[in-house]
Design a protein around this motif. Structure first.
Motif, short mmCIF file in Angstrom:
data_model
loop_
_atom_site.label_atom_id
_atom_site.label_comp_id
_atom_site.label_asym_id
_atom_site.label_seq_id
_atom_site.Cartn_x
_atom_site.Cartn_y
_atom_site.Cartn_z
N PRO A 2 4.08 -12.41 4.51
CA PRO A 2 3.96 -11.18 5.28
C PRO A 2 4.73 -10.03 4.64
O PRO A 2 5.77 -10.22 4.01
CB PRO A 2 4.59 -11.55 6.63
N ASP A 290 4.45 -5.94 11.34
CA ASP A 290 3.66 -6.41 10.20
C ASP A 290 3.03 -5.20 9.52
O ASP A 290 2.26 -4.45 10.14
CB ASP A 290 2.59 -7.37 10.69
N SER A 292 1.32 -5.49 6.56
CA SER A 292 0.45 -6.05 5.53
C SER A 292 -0.82 -5.24 5.33
O SER A 292 -1.34 -5.16 4.21
CB SER A 292 0.08 -7.50 5.89
#
Length: 294
Positions: A2, A290, A292
């Motif tokens: 991640p 997150d 990503s």
């Protein structure tokens, strides 16, 4: 792997303008094989006269902000990080053959460097922590080292009640054991001292926690700084154990600072110059998301 974004804000308010002594911050992780720091910014208001960086005795990255003659009714720190976390679970660590079952002895050349992290730091006059820790050692045969530490981690998670505390400092391990409740730093310290009582080297970790489940069923302890511990396992090195969440390995854990004792890993320490009653409030807000897809 991640990619995580961290925003950490600490804000103080005062009833009247005050001056500020030096403030010591530990908010920046070091690059490692399991963490790659991509971006890091630190904004402080009012702006300090000077910021200097250093590595402390444990190798942690420390910023010291000096404010000169500045006076204000507020003081605000905002740290932002972008990093890649290479996650590993406990079974992926390769423990040396001689240490796979408990008890074992550290090699002679490692003992001088591990000695202070093997020592007990808190009184246990009735041996309550000793006896509790020994309960994880099998009496019907060899005890697997992984199993022992995993059982201890999960026992704290399942039998103790997590409770966030705003007070500075930590409960002693004996207090946490008797009360059955504690903050993440209290639970981490209990596991450290329990592991030390069995001969393990253990140290305190301060950092951040990623809680991916928005419905509240995931990790607990987010929204502020988080704490857990590491135990040194020959062949595997320092391995993360988070007794608050029952995590073995570094999943969801962003390590910022390590220390022999919790007092040495405070994320922010400082003072103000003014009337004792001038202090009004302290607000800490940490978000880990997150990144990503960004």
């Amino acid at each position: 792997m991640p990619r995580l974004s961290v925003r950490h804000v600490t804000a103080y308010t005062y009833a009247e303008p005050v001056g500020f002594g030096d403030h010591r911050l530990m908010v920046r992780p070091r690059d490692s094989h399991d963490l790659r720091l991509l971006e890091a910014t630190l904004a402080i208001d009012p702006p300090p006269e000077r910021i200097r960086w250093l590595h402390d005795v444990f190798g942690n990255s420390v910023a010291v902000a000096s404010f000169g003659e500045a006076r204000s009714t507020t003081l605000r720190f905002e740290s932002r990080l972008l990093l890649d976390l290479y996650q590993a679970n406990l079974p992926e660590y390769q423990v040396a053959d001689y240490a796979r079952t408990y008890p074992f002895s550290y090699e002679a050349e490692e003992v001088p460097d591990l000695a202070r992290t093997m020592e007990r730091h808190y009184a246990d006059p009735e041996h309550a922590v000793d006896l509790w820790a020994k309960g994880f050692v099998r009496v019907d045969g060899p005890t697997d080292t992984y199993d022992l530490l995993t059982w201890m981690t999960r026992a704290i998670q399942t039998t103790f009640t997590y409770a966030a505390r705003d007070e500075e400092g930590v409960q002693t391990p004996v207090e946490t054991l008797s009360r059955g409740t504690g903050s993440c730093r209290d639970l981490a310290l209990l596991m450290m001292e329990a592991a030390r009582s069995l001969g393990f080297a253990a140290r305190f970790v301060s950092g951040y926690l990623y809680s991916p489940d928005a419905d509240g069923t995931g990790n607990v302890g987010g929204g502020s700084t988080h704490a857990w511990c590491q135990v040194y396992l020959p062949g595997a090195g320092w391995v993360e154990f988070d007794p608050t969440n029952g995590i073995t390995g570094n999943r969801d854990l962003i390590r910022i600072a390590v220390a022999r004792d919790p007092a040495q890993a405070a994320p922010l320490q400082g003072s103000f110059v003014g009337p004792a009653g001038a202090f009004q409030s302290l607000v800490v807000d940490v978000t880990v998301t997150d990144a990503s897809s960004e």
